[in-house]
Design a protein around this motif. Structure first.
Motif, short mmCIF file in Angstrom:
data_model
loop_
_atom_site.label_atom_id
_atom_site.label_comp_id
_atom_site.label_asym_id
_atom_site.label_seq_id
_atom_site.Cartn_x
_atom_site.Cartn_y
_atom_site.Cartn_z
N MET A 1 39.03 -34.28 -20.19
CA MET A 1 40.30 -35.01 -19.98
C MET A 1 40.12 -36.50 -20.28
SD MET A 1 42.64 -34.90 -16.54
CE MET A 1 42.00 -36.34 -15.71
N ILE A 2 41.11 -37.08 -20.95
CA ILE A 2 41.04 -38.52 -21.22
C ILE A 2 41.23 -39.22 -19.88
CG2 ILE A 2 41.99 -40.40 -22.64
CD1 ILE A 2 43.92 -38.23 -23.83
N LYS A 3 40.50 -40.28 -19.67
CA LYS A 3 40.72 -41.01 -18.43
C LYS A 3 41.06 -42.45 -18.74
CE LYS A 3 38.89 -42.41 -14.04
NZ LYS A 3 39.46 -43.74 -14.26
N GLY A 4 42.14 -42.91 -18.15
CA GLY A 4 42.54 -44.30 -18.35
C GLY A 4 41.72 -45.23 -17.48
N ILE A 5 42.24 -46.44 -17.34
CA ILE A 5 41.56 -47.46 -16.54
C ILE A 5 42.54 -47.92 -15.46
CG2 ILE A 5 40.71 -49.85 -16.58
CD1 ILE A 5 39.83 -49.33 -19.50
N LEU A 6 42.02 -48.03 -14.23
CA LEU A 6 42.86 -48.50 -13.13
C LEU A 6 42.40 -49.89 -12.68
CD1 LEU A 6 45.09 -48.11 -11.05
CD2 LEU A 6 43.45 -46.89 -9.61
N ILE A 7 43.30 -50.86 -12.81
CA ILE A 7 43.03 -52.22 -12.34
C ILE A 7 44.02 -52.54 -11.22
CG2 ILE A 7 43.02 -54.69 -12.93
CD1 ILE A 7 42.25 -53.97 -15.76
N THR A 8 43.52 -53.10 -10.13
CA THR A 8 44.44 -53.50 -9.05
C THR A 8 44.36 -55.01 -8.83
OG1 THR A 8 42.78 -53.01 -7.33
CG2 THR A 8 44.32 -51.25 -7.90
N ARG B 1 53.77 -51.49 -8.83
CA ARG B 1 53.45 -52.24 -7.62
C ARG B 1 53.46 -51.34 -6.40
NH1 ARG B 1 58.82 -55.43 -5.45
NH2 ARG B 1 60.21 -53.64 -5.34
N GLU B 2 52.82 -51.84 -5.37
CA GLU B 2 52.87 -51.18 -4.06
C GLU B 2 53.37 -52.17 -3.03
OE1 GLU B 2 49.62 -49.36 -2.25
OE2 GLU B 2 49.37 -47.84 -3.76
N PRO B 3 54.03 -51.74 -1.97
CA PRO B 3 54.61 -50.40 -1.87
C PRO B 3 55.81 -50.31 -2.82
CG PRO B 3 55.26 -51.75 0.01
CD PRO B 3 54.33 -52.59 -0.80
N VAL C 1 46.34 -48.76 -16.27
CA VAL C 1 47.35 -48.90 -15.21
C VAL C 1 46.99 -50.11 -14.36
CG1 VAL C 1 48.48 -47.80 -13.24
CG2 VAL C 1 47.70 -46.40 -15.16
N ILE C 2 47.95 -51.01 -14.20
CA ILE C 2 47.72 -52.19 -13.35
C ILE C 2 48.67 -52.11 -12.17
CG2 ILE C 2 47.66 -54.71 -13.24
CD1 ILE C 2 47.32 -54.79 -16.25
N ILE C 3 48.09 -52.06 -10.97
CA ILE C 3 48.94 -52.01 -9.76
C ILE C 3 48.84 -53.34 -9.01
CG2 ILE C 3 49.68 -50.65 -7.78
CD1 ILE C 3 47.76 -48.48 -8.48
N ASP C 4 50.00 -53.89 -8.71
CA ASP C 4 50.10 -55.09 -7.88
C ASP C 4 50.00 -54.61 -6.42
OD1 ASP C 4 50.85 -57.45 -6.64
OD2 ASP C 4 52.55 -57.83 -7.97
N ARG C 5 48.83 -54.74 -5.86
CA ARG C 5 48.42 -54.28 -4.51
C ARG C 5 48.06 -52.80 -4.48
NH1 ARG C 5 48.69 -58.10 -0.92
NH2 ARG C 5 50.27 -59.74 -1.01
N PHE C 6 47.01 -52.51 -3.71
CA PHE C 6 46.55 -51.13 -3.52
C PHE C 6 45.77 -51.05 -2.21
CE2 PHE C 6 43.74 -47.49 -5.22
CZ PHE C 6 44.73 -46.54 -5.12
N ILE C 7 44.75 -50.21 -2.15
CA ILE C 7 44.04 -49.93 -0.89
C ILE C 7 43.53 -51.16 -0.14
CG2 ILE C 7 43.32 -47.55 -1.30
CD1 ILE C 7 40.70 -48.66 -2.52
#
Ligand code: TYD
Length: 211
Positions: A1-8, A39-41, A93-99
């Motif tokens: 499976m291709i896997k992307g990159i997760l940046i938070t 973004r989260e939430p 994938v860039i998420i504004d806030r996470f864990i």
């Protein structure tokens, strides 16, 4: 499976991470990086609905654990519906806030045991960790003055005591220290263009293949 990159992106109020993200978009587009920002939430309908409950200024009766569980619920649904599919498609994938927001705010600042917050995070995410986290560090007084002078809406959590914001910052600093492989600290008290440049450099250093 291709896997992307997760940046938070993480940081206390007024660190400017959302503004930095906006400046980052044209740079990624120019490099023809296939990316998704969110973004989260929030980020999807159900999680945006949960966000409204959490952040509504009248909801002062929400206690720390309820807040933690609501953030975790929003997080899980957002991961399932938006983040995991994008990663599976090989995207950045860039998420504004996470864990780390939960650990800093609900753990270090609100006083829930950090181990409990980590357990709930882990339960909600099935253990998914970011490949890179950018922590935008700014002195509490500078961050809060930016929030209050900006034209952005002031939410329930912004109105909490300065003391809470100091604990948030101390929490983030502890999290960054404990996770040096994953987290890069960026001095967000610098002018915006310097912060953007430091952000691009951190991403380039970790993922040279993106640029
Ligand atoms: P938001 O308006 O998105 O703030 P910012 O622009 O600073 O990111 O509001 C999100 C608020 O929710 C912010 O005060 C941080 C808080 N938060 C937590 O307390 N725990 C969490 O797990 C998350 C994701 C956010």
């Amino acid at each position: 499976m291709i896997k992307g990159i997760l940046i938070t992106l993480e940081g206390p109020e007024g660190a400017g991470k959302t503004t930095v993200l906006q400046q980052l978009l044209p740079i990624l587009e120019k490099q023809q990086v296939s990316f998704v920002t969110t973004r989260e939430p929030g980020g999807i309908r159900i999680a945006e609905q949960i966000r409204e409950i959490i952040l509504a200024p009248e909801n002062t009766a929400i206690d720390g654990k309820t807040e933690l569980l609501l953030f975790a619920a929003a997080r899980r649904q957002h991961l399932n519906e938006k983040v995991r599919p994008a990663l599976a498609a090989g995207k950045l994938v860039i998420i504004d806030r996470f864990i780390d927001s939960s650990v800093a705010y609900q753990g270090y600042a609100r006083g829930i045991e950090v181990a409990d917050v980590e357990m709930i995070n882990n339960f909600a995410t099935d253990g998914l960790l970011p490949d890179l986290t950018l922590y935008f560090d700014v002195e509490t007084a500078i961050g809060l003055s930016r929030v209050m002078s900006g034209d952005r809406e002031v939410n329930r959590l912004d109105l909490e005591a300065q003391d809470m914001h100091q604990k948030v910052r101390a929490g983030y600093q502890a999290i960054a220290k404990a996770n040096p492989q994953r987290i890069v600290t960026i001095d967000a008290s610098n002018p915006l263009e310097d912060v953007v440049a430091a952000t691009v450099l951190a991403i380039q250093t970790k993922f040279p293949e993106l640029f």
